[in-house]
Design a protein around this motif. Structure first.
Motif, PDB file in Angstrom:
ATOM      1  N   ARG A   1     -57.755  53.921 142.662  1.00 23.69           N
ATOM      2  CA  ARG A   1     -56.986  53.864 141.416  1.00 23.69           C
ATOM      3  C   ARG A   1     -56.871  55.216 140.717  1.00 23.69           C
ATOM      4  N   ALA A   2     -57.884  56.015 140.856  1.00 22.56           N
ATOM      5  CA  ALA A   2     -57.794  57.343 140.225  1.00 22.56           C
ATOM      6  C   ALA A   2     -56.708  58.164 140.913  1.00 22.56           C
ATOM      7  N   ALA A   3     -56.690  58.105 142.238  1.00 24.48           N
ATOM      8  CA  ALA A   3     -55.676  58.862 142.974  1.00 24.48           C
ATOM      9  C   ALA A   3     -54.278  58.320 142.677  1.00 24.48           C
ATOM     10  N   LEU A   4     -54.186  57.003 142.564  1.00 24.04           N
ATOM     11  CA  LEU A   4     -52.883  56.402 142.286  1.00 24.04           C
ATOM     12  C   LEU A   4     -52.366  56.858 140.921  1.00 24.04           C
TER      13      LEU A   4
ATOM     14  N   PRO B   1     -43.071  50.560 145.435  1.00 23.25           N
ATOM     15  CA  PRO B   1     -44.348  50.083 144.913  1.00 23.25           C
ATOM     16  C   PRO B   1     -45.294  51.267 144.703  1.00 23.25           C
ATOM     17  N   GLY B   2     -45.983  51.252 143.595  1.00 24.79           N
ATOM     18  CA  GLY B   2     -46.932  52.311 143.303  1.00 24.79           C
ATOM     19  C   GLY B   2     -46.363  53.449 142.469  1.00 24.79           C
ATOM     20  N   GLN B   3     -45.031  53.584 142.508  1.00 26.74           N
ATOM     21  CA  GLN B   3     -44.424  54.724 141.801  1.00 26.74           C
ATOM     22  C   GLN B   3     -44.754  54.709 140.313  1.00 26.74           C
ATOM     23  N   LEU B   4     -44.703  53.524 139.724  1.00 23.67           N
ATOM     24  CA  LEU B   4     -44.902  53.384 138.277  1.00 23.67           C
ATOM     25  C   LEU B   4     -46.100  52.521 137.972  1.00 23.67           C
ATOM     26  N   ASN B   5     -46.721  52.787 136.861  1.00 23.59           N
ATOM     27  CA  ASN B   5     -47.561  51.792 136.218  1.00 23.59           C
ATOM     28  C   ASN B   5     -46.615  51.021 135.303  1.00 23.59           C
ATOM     29  N   PHE B   6     -46.380  49.745 135.626  1.00 25.02           N
ATOM     30  CA  PHE B   6     -45.368  48.981 134.875  1.00 25.02           C
ATOM     31  C   PHE B   6     -45.666  48.949 133.382  1.00 25.02           C
ATOM     32  N   ARG B   7     -46.957  48.787 133.083  1.00 22.20           N
ATOM     33  CA  ARG B   7     -47.337  48.657 131.673  1.00 22.20           C
ATOM     34  C   ARG B   7     -47.111  49.959 130.923  1.00 22.20           C
ATOM     35  N   THR B   8     -47.516  51.051 131.544  1.00 22.24           N
ATOM     36  CA  THR B   8     -47.299  52.352 130.906  1.00 22.24           C
ATOM     37  C   THR B   8     -45.806  52.611 130.737  1.00 22.24           C
ATOM     38  N   ALA B   9     -45.043  52.271 131.747  1.00 23.74           N
ATOM     39  CA  ALA B   9     -43.598  52.482 131.658  1.00 23.74           C
ATOM     40  C   ALA B   9     -43.014  51.688 130.495  1.00 23.74           C
ATOM     41  N   PHE B  10     -43.483  50.457 130.352  1.00 26.05           N
ATOM     42  CA  PHE B  10     -43.000  49.638 129.238  1.00 26.05           C
ATOM     43  C   PHE B  10     -43.396  50.266 127.907  1.00 26.05           C
ATOM     44  N   GLN B  11     -44.656  50.661 127.837  1.00 19.35           N
ATOM     45  CA  GLN B  11     -45.137  51.171 126.544  1.00 19.35           C
ATOM     46  C   GLN B  11     -44.511  52.517 126.186  1.00 19.35           C
ATOM     47  N   ASN B  12     -44.323  53.364 127.170  1.00 16.50           N
ATOM     48  CA  ASN B  12     -43.615  54.613 126.898  1.00 16.50           C
ATOM     49  C   ASN B  12     -42.195  54.334 126.414  1.00 16.50           C
ATOM     50  N   THR B  13     -41.543  53.394 127.080  1.00 13.61           N
ATOM     51  CA  THR B  13     -40.171  53.067 126.711  1.00 13.61           C
ATOM     52  C   THR B  13     -40.118  52.513 125.288  1.00 13.61           C
ATOM     53  N   LEU B  14     -41.061  51.637 125.000  1.00 14.46           N
ATOM     54  CA  LEU B  14     -41.097  51.055 123.658  1.00 14.46           C
ATOM     55  C   LEU B  14     -41.315  52.135 122.599  1.00 14.46           C
ATOM     56  N   ALA B  15     -42.254  53.029 122.861  1.00 18.86           N
ATOM     57  CA  ALA B  15     -42.529  54.098 121.896  1.00 18.86           C
ATOM     58  C   ALA B  15     -41.281  54.971 121.713  1.00 18.86           C
ATOM     59  N   SER B  16     -40.592  55.259 122.806  1.00 23.36           N
ATOM     60  CA  SER B  16     -39.378  56.075 122.710  1.00 23.36           C
ATOM     61  C   SER B  16     -38.303  55.343 121.921  1.00 23.36           C
ATOM     62  N   LEU B  17     -38.128  54.069 122.226  1.00 24.42           N
ATOM     63  CA  LEU B  17     -37.117  53.290 121.500  1.00 24.42           C
ATOM     64  C   LEU B  17     -37.450  53.245 120.011  1.00 24.42           C
TER      65      LEU B  17
END
Lengths: 424, 424, 424, 424
Positions: free
Chosen positions: B354-357, C181-197
């Motif tokens: 997970r750290a690497a990911l 798969p693996g490219q994004l952390n879905f939760r972080t992506a959501f939260q970054n987007t929300l903060a930007s919005l």
């Protein structure tokens, strides 16, 4: 840019012990591993010339830098891949993007990189500068014979280029179709397309194959004139023994059982080749094995079963090619990942206990049949694939070495950042 | 039928050396394997009472023989599974199919098999003999308050049964919806359903959870009143802190990204639990991991990531259950296969670096992120899963032993061939 | 090019008798037709500036000639449409493609054509020349705050342009998501987007709305960060009362029940607006009503039902816009066809006997409910739509007149053949 | 129950004036309306015996009351439909559900109702009481020759029943397929099925047709052995001139272009017949035209185009049948709605200006081609359909009369509430 042999040997040296221990362990679980390694060494996947640069969507394209600027540099890039993994000894060209100026020079260059020329690809889905007729409403299907003739002539020209380069096949992918109900008479479109294909077929050398690729939709969004395997098979059957169906993994409707299609096309003697990629939604053109690796394995399972039954040679009797688009990854890394995934799936399919599977099928022992396939799929066959690569002179860890050698940075230095591969 | 402890030990003895050698090899590749084994031992998947017999489709049902005839025999069957794999220590009951006559006797029987009672399931998608009102046009959504009341009362009764048995959750799956445009006012249907759920929620003990399961379609073929995660989340949010969304892998539209849904529901603190199965087309209810094992791994990857972030206990803080239909396989073998596939996916997700990911994600190193996930998925973690089973007292090869002991034949002898599990 | 008023009057004169006879006949079947005509006259659909030229796919683009070369010509083209059908009194701009050099001049030009400025559209899915940061890996979701800031600033700039032009809303469509798969952390992506919005939302004038458009996939092919109505609603709810969900008909997974989504969003007070188009496979961006006209009717049926329930004004309280791509048809003809299909669906929904429908629903009289909807849909309401157009000063047969006046040929003469609308 | 002629006449009398005024108005817009009416009168749709009772799903079944209890009552019900709409003069039987005890009596009864016997349907997807071999793992595909023989014999027996009744065709729908990867060898399954079909084909009388129905999935959820039109066409081509493909509208993968399939099958001379229904998700078996009426029109558009081209008789040269399941509506009302929707689509397709369409296609005038189809579809042709019905002796408003006469209540009185049609 060309990698030196000793770089690979040095790289391998650093991880050889770890590899050996994994390989030795795996050997104990695999029957007949020498024969498998030899099959893996023989198995080569062609790289399409258009997949060496970054792809894009209708919404935009983000360049990655260091993309090949001409045919020579494309050959060089495939050479790099092949040098690293020893599994990509062919390049598939696209006309008019890759018209050679000097056949001999290009042949020599390819030879220097250990490459041959795989299927030639024609392009009648775009209008080229100065072109007389437009393909806006189709090419081989067009209601206007003049447009059809132009498209036929183009395909014949592509064959000629291919002959010069030593290719042995033509892939015809048609965007032909319609966007709205009423636009086309489906029957006329089919018949025009068939008549056009017949003329191209007539120009095919004796030892060539014609691959007829089907696709469910895109860029036409209502109908496609070679829309599924059934249609492709109809064309191929009507054309004759040199015509075959080509399967691209991303060209189906949702949920299609592609492995069954593969099996039936093999049964009919009409499977010609493969375009590997992966997808979640449509023709997403993602890295092979990145979304549905089990499906990829199941497809190879049918390929091997069907090819063995017909006593076909795995390496030579079907056309193997990647057809992917690299929108967010380094194209060369992406291609290395695709080839690795394909080799893994092929290996997993090779170790399936076919006698046991057949026995389970004859007993309707469904749970057992599933166990047999899953057992192969769950086996970590990477040491076998790596061993084959090692013996063939490739790198134990192609992407690792690619990164370590800073190949991309080198290519950017040579070629610049905002380059665009011809044609994309 | 109950397996004796020594049978398992004897069975394990025969393959222990091979297991040891595989496990020792794998150990060298896995960091922190002891902690993983301990997590695997803790991880238990509930077995639904209705999945112990053969399922069917609207076109027919083919019995397999020896199916449990009553609640006692269902508990016995789950006990058999748990005895073999030590990973299924709970049974999920369905009311009215599984109404106990004597709570204490049933509790004792479960205890004897090492089982607890997982989520209780209500049934308002069928009419029971003698039932006053019909659910033909829905239950909690119904335009007639009398039907809604009957369905509410039934759910409250289910809670009561659950309290007696020590269950801590109620799963509400509604078939409510419509078959034709115009049949429903969608808003009214939603609001009726919400009001009904509120009444049930009011009857929920303090330490209970309510799981609101969504499903895109079937048995209604135009609309479903809890049709997707968005709708389920709306209900759960309006209801309060004890209400959660339940995800069944087969209840989505084609191509849905379920792992993203899981991640977002965890982010919102509203993921309640899971129904595992697999599917190619719709709610096919196939064996977990039999069609899309990589998707199953990706889902576990999000589960672990999200649960760790919220400091949730993997084993206890979500409801884990299989919900499958066994049409062509022995139900017990099928369930053993499902549990094995789930344990494998869970293990593969546990070994993700997970750290690497995270580092790859922060660098937008897409190829690397993919490699990290694929590296875990391609690792053959079966020896780890087997080791955990072994330490917990289960069989190294549960299906192998099940077959060797001729359990099914024994059950057929005991129960007969044409039995039907109550309710199916 | 601007059409003269008398041309339309002359054209109408030629077919007025036929129209009258049809209209008089239809009148006898429609209750309250005057009120319907008045609603039809009020109902206006915005035309996006980017849909005035020919669109294309990643495989190519076939120009049609006479496409607008700048913002002024785009306004002129929308003016032409509006002149012909009196139903398209607004243009929706896309920044940076449509940055006005002189606000006053542009406002004057629009006024001259009877047009207002609908929702402003930002663009963070492409990199513009000279742009500091790249959106290759997303914009508002990006792991790098510098990229997010650039995207936020761009949106705020778009609002500023809109204020100058009198627009009252911002449409945020994000391509943000991932391809693997693996490219994004879905939760972080959501939260970054929300903060930007949230930052963009903070810059929104009091009387503005923010529309958050969702899309299942493309150009990202694994996940999209505003991927469905559930996600869009989550963002809109967290942002506040000026944030709404925007529905584009082509942005769903296969088989989605869009009309139910519309109904629920209205119920929640969070439906903001619509992008009309049609599709068979994905985001095909075909002419509205060309593939699934009954679905379009059913959506309007829910819109009217839901808006009436909330006492919303049909014409003003939601944003109505076409968002299509014209690959094989004249863009102006295509837009005229889309508007006509939308007006027909709206009219059919207006004539639904709502009291009878409600009664049928309360009786679970499914067959009757279906009959009621089908009766409206099967009614040929074209004379009503034409009458509204006639009274508003439009042409009885907009496309017929467009062709008769040889508008396209005129535009090609003025603008040339190989023009490309800025930005496409 | 049998309706008296005068009831229909009386009913028609009450609305004849309104009908006349609508019809007279429509006449002015339709060229050649007499020929259309005559085609409509000839066009008859067979009713399947199994669709006369309420259907269900694997989750349950809700009876509606008054369902036919035997073959005689099924014939009576179809007689009722035909009496009302004069468009359903045939019944399609299912063996073994509808084995006549006395052929002559059944033939007489059918004659009395003006009915003939359409395609016979075999059943090898369920096990019948006392049956030697089980179809759990398929029938014509089965690995065991004894099972195949049983299924072949059953089909031959069905043909014999059909001969006695005057039927002229056999519909073979196979559930054969697999639920899990590995279960089947696809090629062997195909070849076994083909060999079995050949034996059945050999028993087919000279003037009979064999319809080979395909289906993508369900009840098998991994593969189906006659899975798509391509496979069906392969079987039909290999079998010979009496074998044809049968298209059921609900048997496709999502988004399939069925109208193109129809056109190509006609081109190949291998389209045999149709099963009408509608669906949103899978084989939903909803009322024809209730979800995608434009698709139904487009299919008829291809049927007419292709049949005219081959000089086929619309009424007789293809098999027309409804195949739907009535889960929430009165089966007879539902069937009346389906027939009406089919007649409307057929009529709309008949009024397409084919010369203009062809001209538009030859000019690639896509917008015009769309206008031509939409013009037909948007025309309210119901008065034409009603006029044809009137002239044939049917009711102007079949469902209205059905309700007014309280037919269902009458049937419940006669037959009871909890009846189940044999076989369902």
């Amino acid at each position: 840019m060309k990698l030196k042999d000793n770089l690979i040997a040095e790289h391998n040296q650093r991880s050889i012990d770890l590899h050996r221990s994994k390989f030795e362990f795996l050997k104990t679980q695999i029957i007949d591993f020498e024969s498998i390694i030899s099959k893996l060494i023989d198995f080569q996947i062609a790289i399409p010339s258009w997949a060496l640069g970054n792809g894009g969507t209708r919404f935009g394209r983000f360049p990655g830098g260091g993309e090949p600027r001409n045919l020579e540099e494309k050959i060089e890039d495939v050479g790099l891949i092949h040098k690293l993994n020893q599994s990509g000894n062919a390049i598939s060209l696209h006309i008019p993007w890759d018209i050679p100026k000097d056949y001999q020079a290009i042949r020599d260059l390819a030879k220097e990189h250990g490459l041959r020329f795989d299927a030639m690809n024609s392009n009648t889905f775009q209008d080229q500068k100065g072109q007389e007729e437009s393909y806006k409403y189709g090419s081989l299907q067009h209601v206007d014979p003049a447009v059809r003739k132009q498209a036929i002539d183009h395909n014949i020209e592509v064959i000629k280029h291919g002959i010069e380069l030593g290719s042995k096949s033509l892939t015809v992918w048609l965007a032909d179709g319609s966007c709205f109900p009423g636009q086309l008479n489906f029957r006329t479109a089919f018949q025009n397309t068939l008549a056009s294909l017949r003329e191209i077929y007539a120009s095919l050398p004796e030892d060539w194959k014609m691959f007829i690729e089907y696709k469910a939709y895109e860029p036409n969004f209502y109908s496609t004139t070679v829309g599924d395997w059934g249609q492709s098979l109809l064309y191929a059957s009507k054309l004759g023994p040199k015509a075959f169906t080509l399967v691209d993994l991303g060209h189906h409707l949702p949920n299609a059982n592609i492995e069954q299609i593969v099996s039936l096309l093999l049964m009919e003697g009409k499977l010609g080749g493969f375009h590997f990629n992966d997808s979640k939604y449509g023709d997403d053109d993602l890295t092979a094995g990145s979304i549905k690796p089990y499906q990829l394995f199941l497809i190879f399972n049918e390929l091997i079963e069907g090819m063995n039954d017909r006593k076909m040679n795995h390496a030579n009797d079907l056309g193997w090619m990647i057809d992917a688009s690299h929108n967010v990854k380094d194209p060369l890394e992406d291609l290395l990942q695709s080839v690795e995934a394909i080799m893994i799936a092929y290996t997993q399919a090779l170790i399936v206990d076919r006698a046991a599977l057949k026995e389970a099928q004859l007993k309707n022992d469904v749970a057992r049949a599933q166990e047999i396939l899953q057992d192969s799929f769950r086996t970590d066959v990477r040491p076998l694939v790596a061993e084959a690569r090692l013996r063939a002179g490739g790198a134990l860890d192609p992407i690792g070495l690619f990164r370590k050698l800073e190949v991309r940075q080198e290519l950017i230095k040579e070629r610049g950042f905002e380059t665009v591969a011809t044609g994309l």
